[in-house]
Design a protein around this motif. Sequence first.
Motif, PDB file in Angstrom:
ATOM      1  N   LEU A 174     -48.067  58.448 -38.106  1.00  0.00           N
ATOM      2  CA  LEU A 174     -47.154  58.778 -36.947  1.00  0.00           C
ATOM      3  C   LEU A 174     -47.802  59.751 -36.057  1.00  0.00           C
ATOM      4  O   LEU A 174     -47.602  59.783 -34.912  1.00  0.00           O
ATOM      5  N   ASN A 175     -48.508  60.922 -36.684  1.00  0.00           N
ATOM      6  CA  ASN A 175     -49.154  61.837 -36.107  1.00  0.00           C
ATOM      7  C   ASN A 175     -50.106  61.404 -34.903  1.00  0.00           C
ATOM      8  O   ASN A 175     -50.038  61.679 -33.806  1.00  0.00           O
ATOM      9  N   LEU A 176     -50.907  60.402 -35.427  1.00  0.00           N
ATOM     10  CA  LEU A 176     -51.960  59.831 -34.522  1.00  0.00           C
ATOM     11  C   LEU A 176     -51.274  59.150 -33.413  1.00  0.00           C
ATOM     12  O   LEU A 176     -51.866  58.895 -32.311  1.00  0.00           O
ATOM     13  N   LEU A 177     -50.445  58.169 -33.854  1.00  0.00           N
ATOM     14  CA  LEU A 177     -49.708  57.320 -32.857  1.00  0.00           C
ATOM     15  C   LEU A 177     -48.996  57.975 -31.968  1.00  0.00           C
ATOM     16  O   LEU A 177     -49.108  58.004 -30.756  1.00  0.00           O
ATOM     17  N   PHE A 178     -48.204  59.099 -32.174  1.00  0.00           N
ATOM     18  CA  PHE A 178     -47.285  59.706 -31.337  1.00  0.00           C
ATOM     19  C   PHE A 178     -48.023  60.703 -30.406  1.00  0.00           C
ATOM     20  O   PHE A 178     -48.002  60.652 -29.134  1.00  0.00           O
ATOM     21  N   TYR A 179     -49.190  61.343 -30.926  1.00  0.00           N
ATOM     22  CA  TYR A 179     -49.902  62.487 -30.094  1.00  0.00           C
ATOM     23  C   TYR A 179     -50.904  61.501 -29.548  1.00  0.00           C
ATOM     24  O   TYR A 179     -51.127  62.001 -28.168  1.00  0.00           O
ATOM     25  N   GLY A 180     -51.521  60.590 -29.945  1.00  0.00           N
ATOM     26  CA  GLY A 180     -52.335  59.854 -29.272  1.00  0.00           C
ATOM     27  C   GLY A 180     -51.836  59.203 -28.136  1.00  0.00           C
ATOM     28  O   GLY A 180     -52.498  59.341 -26.816  1.00  0.00           O
ATOM     29  N   THR A 181     -50.747  58.148 -28.314  1.00  0.00           N
ATOM     30  CA  THR A 181     -50.138  57.702 -27.041  1.00  0.00           C
ATOM     31  C   THR A 181     -49.691  58.599 -26.120  1.00  0.00           C
ATOM     32  O   THR A 181     -49.550  58.490 -24.823  1.00  0.00           O
ATOM     33  N   PHE A 182     -49.229  59.835 -26.473  1.00  0.00           N
ATOM     34  CA  PHE A 182     -48.706  60.781 -25.563  1.00  0.00           C
ATOM     35  C   PHE A 182     -49.832  61.090 -24.603  1.00  0.00           C
ATOM     36  O   PHE A 182     -49.815  61.177 -23.287  1.00  0.00           O
ATOM     37  N   LEU A 183     -51.041  61.540 -25.072  1.00  0.00           N
ATOM     38  CA  LEU A 183     -52.360  61.690 -24.268  1.00  0.00           C
ATOM     39  C   LEU A 183     -52.607  60.525 -23.354  1.00  0.00           C
ATOM     40  O   LEU A 183     -53.066  60.994 -22.094  1.00  0.00           O
ATOM     41  N   ILE A 184     -52.387  59.379 -23.872  1.00  0.00           N
ATOM     42  CA  ILE A 184     -52.462  58.250 -22.965  1.00  0.00           C
ATOM     43  C   ILE A 184     -51.660  58.182 -21.724  1.00  0.00           C
ATOM     44  O   ILE A 184     -52.054  58.168 -20.654  1.00  0.00           O
ATOM     45  N   ARG A 185     -50.435  58.475 -22.209  1.00  0.00           N
ATOM     46  CA  ARG A 185     -49.243  58.443 -21.056  1.00  0.00           C
ATOM     47  C   ARG A 185     -49.491  59.496 -20.127  1.00  0.00           C
ATOM     48  O   ARG A 185     -49.347  59.472 -18.945  1.00  0.00           O
ATOM     49  N   LEU A 186     -49.901  60.425 -20.662  1.00  0.00           N
ATOM     50  CA  LEU A 186     -50.159  61.779 -19.837  1.00  0.00           C
ATOM     51  C   LEU A 186     -51.045  61.504 -18.736  1.00  0.00           C
ATOM     52  O   LEU A 186     -51.033  61.959 -17.508  1.00  0.00           O
ATOM     53  N   THR A 187     -52.331  60.803 -19.099  1.00  0.00           N
ATOM     54  CA  THR A 187     -53.482  60.638 -18.445  1.00  0.00           C
ATOM     55  C   THR A 187     -52.980  59.645 -17.102  1.00  0.00           C
ATOM     56  O   THR A 187     -53.467  59.474 -16.037  1.00  0.00           O
ATOM     57  N   LEU A 188     -51.996  58.884 -17.318  1.00  0.00           N
ATOM     58  CA  LEU A 188     -51.661  57.797 -16.499  1.00  0.00           C
ATOM     59  C   LEU A 188     -50.325  58.287 -15.806  1.00  0.00           C
ATOM     60  O   LEU A 188     -50.088  57.308 -14.811  1.00  0.00           O
ATOM     61  N   THR A 189     -49.748  59.273 -15.854  1.00  0.00           N
ATOM     62  CA  THR A 189     -48.564  59.527 -15.211  1.00  0.00           C
ATOM     63  C   THR A 189     -49.061  60.589 -14.101  1.00  0.00           C
ATOM     64  O   THR A 189     -49.983  61.026 -13.862  1.00  0.00           O
ATOM     65  N   GLN A 190     -47.915  60.799 -13.144  1.00  0.00           N
ATOM     66  CA  GLN A 190     -48.058  61.609 -11.892  1.00  0.00           C
ATOM     67  C   GLN A 190     -47.506  63.047 -12.486  1.00  0.00           C
ATOM     68  O   GLN A 190     -46.845  63.111 -13.401  1.00  0.00           O
ATOM     69  N   ASP A 191     -47.708  64.032 -11.887  1.00  0.00           N
ATOM     70  CA  ASP A 191     -47.352  65.533 -12.017  1.00  0.00           C
ATOM     71  C   ASP A 191     -47.466  65.740 -13.512  1.00  0.00           C
ATOM     72  O   ASP A 191     -46.852  66.191 -14.335  1.00  0.00           O
ATOM     73  N   LYS A 192     -48.955  65.763 -13.901  1.00  0.00           N
ATOM     74  CA  LYS A 192     -49.429  65.820 -15.432  1.00  0.00           C
ATOM     75  C   LYS A 192     -49.165  67.230 -15.800  1.00  0.00           C
ATOM     76  O   LYS A 192     -48.443  67.064 -16.847  1.00  0.00           O
ATOM     77  N   ILE A 193     -49.343  67.925 -15.105  1.00  0.00           N
ATOM     78  CA  ILE A 193     -48.969  69.478 -15.612  1.00  0.00           C
ATOM     79  C   ILE A 193     -47.796  69.816 -15.691  1.00  0.00           C
ATOM     80  O   ILE A 193     -47.432  70.193 -16.761  1.00  0.00           O
ATOM     81  N   PHE A 194     -46.796  69.230 -14.869  1.00  0.00           N
ATOM     82  CA  PHE A 194     -45.407  69.295 -15.053  1.00  0.00           C
ATOM     83  C   PHE A 194     -44.885  68.838 -16.447  1.00  0.00           C
ATOM     84  O   PHE A 194     -44.270  69.456 -17.059  1.00  0.00           O
ATOM     85  N   ILE A 195     -45.416  67.681 -16.481  1.00  0.00           N
ATOM     86  CA  ILE A 195     -44.975  66.813 -17.782  1.00  0.00           C
ATOM     87  C   ILE A 195     -45.505  67.413 -19.054  1.00  0.00           C
ATOM     88  O   ILE A 195     -44.681  67.871 -20.174  1.00  0.00           O
ATOM     89  N   LEU A 196     -46.594  67.783 -18.991  1.00  0.00           N
ATOM     90  CA  LEU A 196     -47.459  68.531 -19.961  1.00  0.00           C
ATOM     91  C   LEU A 196     -46.537  69.710 -20.309  1.00  0.00           C
ATOM     92  O   LEU A 196     -46.053  69.977 -21.740  1.00  0.00           O
ATOM     93  N   ILE A 197     -46.281  70.578 -19.493  1.00  0.00           N
ATOM     94  CA  ILE A 197     -45.318  71.810 -19.794  1.00  0.00           C
ATOM     95  C   ILE A 197     -44.104  71.774 -20.329  1.00  0.00           C
ATOM     96  O   ILE A 197     -43.620  72.181 -21.156  1.00  0.00           O
ATOM     97  N   LEU A 198     -43.340  70.662 -19.850  1.00  0.00           N
ATOM     98  CA  LEU A 198     -42.192  70.222 -20.285  1.00  0.00           C
ATOM     99  C   LEU A 198     -42.267  69.586 -21.726  1.00  0.00           C
ATOM    100  O   LEU A 198     -41.374  69.947 -22.368  1.00  0.00           O
ATOM    101  N   SER A 199     -43.321  68.816 -22.080  1.00  0.00           N
ATOM    102  CA  SER A 199     -43.297  68.255 -23.166  1.00  0.00           C
ATOM    103  C   SER A 199     -43.768  69.193 -24.500  1.00  0.00           C
ATOM    104  O   SER A 199     -43.094  69.302 -25.390  1.00  0.00           O
TER     105      SER A 199
END
Length: 192
Positions: free
Chosen positions: A110-135
């Motif tokens: 679960l750790n690998l899946l959740f944190y890994g897919t989060f990093l993928i989603r982060l690279t593909l989204t807009q407002d990366k810094i905003f969503i990273l801080i919110l996360s």
Amino acid sequence: MNPKNSGIIYVAVLGAVVATFCDKMHVLTGALYYPQPFINDQAWWVFPGFTVAFTAMGIVYLQMVKFLPANISRVFSTSPTGLKSMSESMLMFALFYILSGFGNESPLFLNLLFYGTFLIRLTLTQDKIFILILSVILGIGGTLGEGILSWFGLVYYTKPVIFLVPTWLGGLYFHGAFALRDSMRLFVYRNK
């Protein structure tokens, strides 16, 4: 009533409905249990607690928009969106949430899946810094909040590792940031 305030009510109730259902999946899969269940093996305060939590998350979101430095983009995160986009984000969050119950016996996975897919989603989204801080805010706040509930004996995770909760919990909140953003975009920023 201010449209932003009324929009946060919708965000809070929708989030509480989804989270209460998913929490029930955690109970059914044995990821957690309530020492004093009330309805369907859940405590009476689960839905109201989630409503308060999602209201707080909406307020944090608005404060981030207002107070983060201007060089941190928030254009996408404050632009209106439709029901389809919000539904997709909420469904993805719900699927991760449900999966965490079924995968509770494999926290490393679960750790690998959740944190890994989060990093993928982060690279593909807009407002990366905003969503990273919110996360990060949601991940830390959610983990501490649920840890406090466990410390007071209101709920118990069956595989606690850090602060009486599993390590994958922060990753689940990270994905919740995407659902929160699209819910805010639908219910709050459509009323600008």
